[in-house]
Design a protein around this motif. Sequence first.
Motif, short mmCIF file in Angstrom:
data_model
loop_
_atom_site.label_atom_id
_atom_site.label_comp_id
_atom_site.label_asym_id
_atom_site.label_seq_id
_atom_site.Cartn_x
_atom_site.Cartn_y
_atom_site.Cartn_z
N UNK A 62 0.83 -1.20 0.00
CA UNK A 62 0.00 0.00 0.00
C UNK A 62 0.87 1.25 0.00
N UNK A 63 1.94 1.24 0.79
CA UNK A 63 2.85 2.38 0.83
C UNK A 63 3.53 2.58 -0.52
N UNK A 64 3.96 1.49 -1.14
CA UNK A 64 4.59 1.59 -2.46
C UNK A 64 3.62 2.18 -3.48
N UNK A 65 2.36 1.72 -3.45
CA UNK A 65 1.37 2.25 -4.39
C UNK A 65 1.12 3.73 -4.12
N UNK A 66 1.04 4.10 -2.86
CA UNK A 66 0.82 5.50 -2.50
C UNK A 66 2.01 6.36 -2.95
N UNK A 67 3.22 5.85 -2.74
CA UNK A 67 4.40 6.60 -3.16
C UNK A 67 4.48 6.71 -4.68
N UNK A 68 4.09 5.64 -5.38
CA UNK A 68 4.07 5.71 -6.85
C UNK A 68 3.07 6.75 -7.34
N UNK A 69 1.89 6.76 -6.72
CA UNK A 69 0.88 7.75 -7.11
C UNK A 69 1.37 9.16 -6.81
N UNK A 70 1.98 9.34 -5.66
CA UNK A 70 2.52 10.65 -5.29
C UNK A 70 3.63 11.06 -6.26
N UNK A 71 4.48 10.10 -6.61
CA UNK A 71 5.57 10.38 -7.55
C UNK A 71 5.02 10.78 -8.91
N UNK A 72 3.99 10.09 -9.37
CA UNK A 72 3.37 10.44 -10.65
C UNK A 72 2.76 11.84 -10.59
N UNK A 73 2.12 12.15 -9.47
CA UNK A 73 1.51 13.48 -9.32
C UNK A 73 2.59 14.56 -9.37
N UNK A 74 3.68 14.35 -8.64
CA UNK A 74 4.73 15.37 -8.62
C UNK A 74 5.46 15.45 -9.97
N UNK A 75 5.59 14.33 -10.63
CA UNK A 75 6.19 14.35 -11.96
C UNK A 75 5.30 15.13 -12.92
N UNK A 76 3.99 14.93 -12.81
CA UNK A 76 3.05 15.68 -13.65
C UNK A 76 3.13 17.17 -13.34
N UNK A 77 3.17 17.52 -12.05
CA UNK A 77 3.29 18.94 -11.67
C UNK A 77 4.56 19.54 -12.25
N UNK A 78 5.66 18.79 -12.16
CA UNK A 78 6.94 19.29 -12.67
C UNK A 78 6.89 19.47 -14.18
N UNK A 79 6.32 18.51 -14.89
CA UNK A 79 6.26 18.66 -16.35
C UNK A 79 5.32 19.81 -16.74
N UNK A 80 4.21 19.99 -16.01
CA UNK A 80 3.32 21.13 -16.28
C UNK A 80 4.05 22.45 -16.04
N UNK A 81 4.77 22.54 -14.94
CA UNK A 81 5.51 23.76 -14.63
C UNK A 81 6.57 24.02 -15.69
N UNK A 82 7.27 22.97 -16.13
CA UNK A 82 8.30 23.15 -17.16
C UNK A 82 7.67 23.57 -18.49
N UNK A 83 6.52 23.01 -18.80
CA UNK A 83 5.84 23.39 -20.05
C UNK A 83 5.41 24.86 -19.99
N UNK A 84 4.85 25.27 -18.83
CA UNK A 84 4.45 26.68 -18.67
C UNK A 84 5.66 27.61 -18.74
#
Length: 166
Positions: A62-84
Amino acid sequence: MRFLGWLRWVGICLLLALVWQVQAWRYGAQLEQQAAGHALALSQQRQAAFEQQQAEQQKRLALEQQLNASDQQHTQELSDAQRNQAALRDRLATADVRLSVLLDATEPAGGAPVPACATPGGVVHAAPRARLDPAHAQRIIRITDDGDNALIALRACQAYVRAVAR
């Protein structure tokens, strides 16, 4: 009479042997009960350890899945910020957007007044502003990009620590 004495001795010996055998049977039965109790206790301990291991494994998954989801969210935020940021840099490079700063109206820069930029639809009495050189604007954007990336990375680290600390 000798025969009766001898028979008595044989009877006593048989009686002692019988008592001895009964005690051995009772002791053997007690040992069997004790062994069965130990086997049952050991089996229960194994089952409890197995269940605990399964629970820990499920927590870890469960922790691994939560960390993966969190990592995907932060990766998405980073790519959005870089695109902007890339879009803003492109707009600055093509002069679609210009950065400007407010000037202190009480003190002119270097003793010479800097004319205010007129904006379409602007008010005549707007605060005086000066446009920044495009190269300086690009450097400012790079600095803010680094700051945005650092904040996103910090949030990702904080989310990781919170998730692991639970």
